[in-house]
Design an enzyme around this catalytic site. Structure first.
Site, PDB file in Angstrom:
ATOM      1  N   GLU A  17       1.114  -1.202   0.222  1.00  0.00           N
ATOM      2  CA  GLU A  17      -0.283   0.023  -0.267  1.00  0.00           C
ATOM      3  C   GLU A  17       1.027   1.241  -0.137  1.00  0.00           C
ATOM      4  OE1 GLU A  17      -2.412   1.379  -0.688  1.00  0.00           O
ATOM      5  OE2 GLU A  17      -4.339  -0.047  -0.306  1.00  0.00           O
ATOM      6  N   ARG A 100      -6.321   2.432  13.219  1.00  0.00           N
ATOM      7  CA  ARG A 100      -5.083   2.393  12.489  1.00  0.00           C
ATOM      8  C   ARG A 100      -5.162   3.483  11.454  1.00  0.00           C
ATOM      9  NH1 ARG A 100      -4.733  -0.063   7.582  1.00  0.00           N
ATOM     10  NH2 ARG A 100      -6.177  -1.698   7.046  1.00  0.00           N
ATOM     11  N   ASN A 102      -4.422   4.678   7.456  1.00  0.00           N
ATOM     12  CA  ASN A 102      -5.247   3.689   6.212  1.00  0.00           C
ATOM     13  C   ASN A 102      -4.992   4.418   5.084  1.00  0.00           C
ATOM     14  OD1 ASN A 102      -5.975   1.578   4.823  1.00  0.00           O
ATOM     15  ND2 ASN A 102      -6.962   2.780   3.599  1.00  0.00           N
ATOM     16  N   ASN A 148     -10.256   5.561   1.869  1.00  0.00           N
ATOM     17  CA  ASN A 148      -9.006   4.964   0.353  1.00  0.00           C
ATOM     18  C   ASN A 148      -9.568   6.322  -0.678  1.00  0.00           C
ATOM     19  OD1 ASN A 148      -7.442   3.060   0.737  1.00  0.00           O
ATOM     20  ND2 ASN A 148      -9.387   1.366   0.235  1.00  0.00           N
ATOM     21  N   ASP A 199     -10.309   0.917  -3.867  1.00  0.00           N
ATOM     22  CA  ASP A 199      -9.137   1.289  -3.604  1.00  0.00           C
ATOM     23  C   ASP A 199      -7.877   2.343  -3.952  1.00  0.00           C
ATOM     24  OD1 ASP A 199      -7.098   0.354  -1.570  1.00  0.00           O
ATOM     25  OD2 ASP A 199      -7.640  -1.740  -1.406  1.00  0.00           O
TER      26      ASP A 199
END
Length: 292
Positions: A17, A100, A102, A148, A199
């Site tokens: 990522e 968390r 992203n 995202n 994504d």
């Protein structure tokens, strides 16, 4: 138009990522979120360095040629590339062990948009999206499952973003000088009938949006009106995020993941979790340094 990306590095990331190209260093930085690892690689696919952290790190912003700002599960931290030294900058949900960071990206104004999400497998809607600039952290959105596709038009007047399970990429007018929203979120592209889930995404120099499709084995280029312009095929299913790089910013790097794949799927997708690349006829945009 359909084209195909080729494997650059067989990195076997559980969750590759956050790729960003550092023009000053001529290196691509990207993460394996699940392995708490950051990689630095050349355009030719040589791994020049890698670092292991003791917490999840999902994204980075460029401060200068020597320093990144990492979006970690406890907040933003300065990272000295040469020494590996870390300096905390601001906490983000540091006391919430459930979440968390992203997908995150710097707006052309230097503002860092940071997404957070459920750290577990439930993907409960407990995440948020934050805006950080000039030492001020503010909340833009909450009640998010998987933030995202955070990216921006070249002039900084439009933000794009998705909550992945909705399969809808949204857009919002933004102040080009502050990176703050100045309008309502409206639909940019509905991908419920498309391949996979939206994504990570990045915008090129022509203002077109390139979106990775989780479960869709591709990256789709959307025109400014949301229509599909072209598709880049990737020979693995879990495609996570694209980034432009290389000397002329015409290489599209693509991270992927192999987490949660069955033994049969892993056998069929032996390069899942690899870093892929393709040379294009359109250039990307250089990443804007963060404005601390």
């Amino acid at each position: 138009m359909n084209q195909s990306a080729k494997l650059l590095i067989d990195s076997q990331c559980a969750l590759g990522e956050g790729p960003i190209w550092h023009p000053g260093r001529q290196e691509l930085f990207f993460f394996d979120i699940n392995a708490e690892t950051l990689f630095a690689v050349t355009a030719a696919g040589e791994i020049t360095d890698q670092w292991l952290f003791n917490e999840i790190v999902a994204a980075a912003a460029i401060l200068d040629d020597n320093t990144l700002v990492l979006a970690t599960e406890s907040g933003l931290k300065g990272f000295d590339i040469a020494t590996g030294g870390i300096a905390p900058l601001v906490g983000i949900e540091a006391s919430d062990s459930r979440t968390r960071t992203n997908d995150s990206r710097v707006h052309p104004s230097g503002a860092f948009w940071i997404g957070t999400m459920d750290k577990g497998n439930d993907e409960a809607p407990i995440g948020s999206v934050y805006h950080y600039r000039d030492g001020v952290l503010s909340t833009l959105k909450s009640g998010i499952a998987i933030p995202n596709a955070t990216c921006f038009s070249p002039d900084g007047t439009i933000a794009y973003w998705t909550d992945t399970p909705t399969r809808q990429i949204m857009q919002c007018a933004t102040d080009p000088t502050t990176g703050l929203p100045v309008g309502e979120w409206i639909l940019f592209a509905d991908v419920t009938d498309g391949r996979g889930y939206p994504d990570g995404a990045v915008v090129d120099s022509q203002g077109y949006l390139w979106n990775a499709k989780w479960g869709g084995s591709c990256v789709v280029r959307h025109a400014p009106d949301g229509s599909i312009d072209r598709i880049i095929e990737v020979p693995v299913s879990q495609v996570t995020c694209p980034a432009f790089g290389g000397p002329d910013l015409k290489t599209l790097f693509i991270t992927t993941a192999n987490k949660n794949l069955s033994a049969e799927q892993l056998a069929a997708e032996k390069f899942a979790g690899g870093l892929f690349a393709i040379e294009l006829d359109v250039a990307g945009l250089a990443e804007t340094p963060i404005q601390l």
